[in-house]
Write an enzyme that holds these catalytic residues in place. Structure first.
Site, PDB file in Angstrom:
ATOM      1  N   ASP A 115      -2.087  -1.586  -4.127  1.00  0.00           N
ATOM      2  CA  ASP A 115      -2.399  -0.548  -4.931  1.00  0.00           C
ATOM      3  C   ASP A 115      -1.342   0.178  -5.867  1.00  0.00           C
ATOM      4  OD1 ASP A 115      -0.551   0.798  -3.236  1.00  0.00           O
ATOM      5  OD2 ASP A 115      -2.111   1.953  -1.870  1.00  0.00           O
ATOM      6  N   LEU A 132       0.854  -1.079  -0.255  1.00  0.00           N
ATOM      7  CA  LEU A 132      -0.099  -0.027  -0.025  1.00  0.00           C
ATOM      8  C   LEU A 132       0.865   1.270  -0.019  1.00  0.00           C
ATOM      9  CD1 LEU A 132      -2.404  -0.870   2.961  1.00  0.00           C
ATOM     10  CD2 LEU A 132      -3.099  -0.762   0.608  1.00  0.00           C
ATOM     11  N   HIS A 133       0.582   2.295  -0.800  1.00  0.00           N
ATOM     12  CA  HIS A 133       1.366   3.461  -0.798  1.00  0.00           C
ATOM     13  C   HIS A 133       0.556   4.673  -1.261  1.00  0.00           C
ATOM     14  CE1 HIS A 133       2.551   2.717  -4.836  1.00  0.00           C
ATOM     15  NE2 HIS A 133       2.804   3.997  -5.006  1.00  0.00           N
ATOM     16  N   ARG A 134      -0.494   4.275  -2.144  1.00  0.00           N
ATOM     17  CA  ARG A 134      -1.110   5.344  -2.717  1.00  0.00           C
ATOM     18  C   ARG A 134      -1.581   6.460  -1.757  1.00  0.00           C
ATOM     19  NH1 ARG A 134       0.117   5.680  -7.561  1.00  0.00           N
ATOM     20  NH2 ARG A 134       0.662   3.783  -8.238  1.00  0.00           N
TER      21      ARG A 134
END
Ligand code: UD1
Length: 385
Positions: free
Chosen positions: A298, A220-222
């Site tokens: 993501d 996850l990083h968005r």
């Protein structure tokens, strides 16, 4: 007899800035360097990503030459980061005075360097052109659309890219469907992938997958997923539910680590079936994905890599700019709704997940197609062939 070497008639300044650029640039630089007669190929690293974990492991593992120029911009707001890249890139560009500038992907460094070059009348080459999520809230979508508008030569990974570009008024003659350079890198390195057992043992949890249990990978990083507390909390709770049946390995992007701490969500992940790891090197990430039962992500690149590996992928976004991974590959777009994610996960456990097939030209030869096209284009005075 005195011999003097004649300088290469053409030169290219290649730009990388952030982690997803590195695996794209590695095969491109190798293919450009193999062209005869020689093209002078130089590399600039903007320094958008600066942590050792986000950089050196990639350069080393992928055999990318050390950058000729480091701009060391670091973090900042989008405006500051983009402006800093532009200010520092301009003198570098003046010094090298290349025949063309080559940018990849959709990060802030991509648009910043493309803008500087195009205003100086230096042609821009964009690799991974034409991808569209149609979601202008994503900073990367703005970077994609505007970089493509400024580019003279556009290389696409899937045919949807051409339709998107034509709709935006890009001349057909500038667009070349060549396939996916990231998959060049994947194929080249698959045999060197670090086994998951080694990674969990190195993390001090040799028992984590005892008995060869199937596992899931989560990334996850968005900003849309990690910068809002409720969204992030719901996604982490979903990961915990999944981990009760399929243990979850979760390499943490620096942005995500920071927001989990800021929102006080660390306690949620305190379960023996979730293994938190630092950002992984390329060969480690490849090993983790290759043998995973499912990947939840993501990331854009991971949607493509899982399709190439034939591993089911659940995309934790409401859209994808890479529709071929859904139409032909193993990807399912789930969004952020826990019920929907769980339903797709259950279906996958029962049915085995989408088998998918590898899309056209994701064959390990995309960079060679790119280098050949660039060479012909340069010999033609940088006008479209
Ligand atoms: C950037 C790209 C995104 C890409 C992602 C992959 C843009 C707009 N976004 O997002 O497309 O998918 O990289 O990683 O260009 N940080 C560190 N160490 C680093 C780099 C960043 O600690 O080496 C921190 C920054 O200080 C910041 C956060 O991580 O707080 C986000 O970094 P940033 O480069 O702004 O964007 P990414 O989310 O990494």
């Amino acid at each position: 007899m005195i011999t003097t070497s004649t300088p290469a008639p053409f030169s290219i300044l290649c730009v990388v800035g952030a982690r997803p650029n590195f695996m794209k640039m590695a095969p491109i630089m190798a293919a450009l360097s193999a062209i005869e007669p020689k093209i002078d190929v130089r590399l600039v690293h903007t320094g958008q990503h600066y942590d050792v974990a986000m950089n050196h492991q990639y350069f080393e593992a992928l055999g990318i030459p050390s950058p000729d120029i480091n701009l060391e911009v670091g973090s900042g707001s989008h405006a500051i980061q983009t402006a800093d890249v532009m200010r520092r890139f301009e003198p570098a560009l003046d010094e090298v005075a290349p025949t063309a500038v080559l940018v990849v992907g959709d990060v802030n460094s991509t648009i910043a360097c493309a803008l500087v070059a195009t205003k100086k009348g230096i042609p821009v080459i964009h690799v991974e052109a034409g991808l569209r999520s149609f979601d202008r809230a994503m900073p990367e979508e703005i970077n994609r659309v505007l970089t493509d508008q400024m580019s003279d030569l556009l290389f696409t990974t899937e045919e949807s890219g051409r339709a998107n570009l034509l709709r935006e008024g890009v001349a057909d003659s500038r667009i070349h469907f060549v396939g996916n350079v990231m998959i060049d890198t994947l194929r080249r390195n698959l045999e060197r992938a670090v086994p998951t057992a080694t990674i969990v043992a190195d993390a001090g949890r040799p028992d984590f997958l005892s008995g060869g249990r199937p596992y899931a990978i989560l990334t996850l990083h968005r900003p849309s997923n990690v910068d809002d507390r409720e969204t992030l909390k719901a996604l982490l709770e979903t990961a915990v539910r999944i981990s009760a049946r399929t243990p979850v390995i979760f390499p943490l992007h620096p942005r995500t680590r920071a927001t989990i701490e800021k929102f006080g969500l660390d306690g949620l992940l305190d379960t023996p079936d979730i293994l938190l790891l630092p950002p992984m090197g390329y060969l480690e990430m490849l090993g983790l994905m290759k043998d995973a039962r499912v990947v939840l992500t993501d990331s854009g690149g991971i949607q493509e890599e899982t399709t190439a590996l034939g591993v089911p992928c659940i995309t934790l976004r409401n859209n994808t700019e890479r529709p071929i991974t859904v139409d032909e590959g193993t990807n399912t777009v789930a969004g952020q709704d826990p019920a929907k994610i769980m339903a797709i996960y259950e279906e996958l456990l029962q049915g085995g997940g989408k088998a998918g097939r590898v899309p056209q030209f994701w064959d390990g030869k995309a960079a060679v197609r790119i280098a050949d096209t660039i060479h012909a284009w340069m010999q033609n005075g940088c006008t479209t062939i």
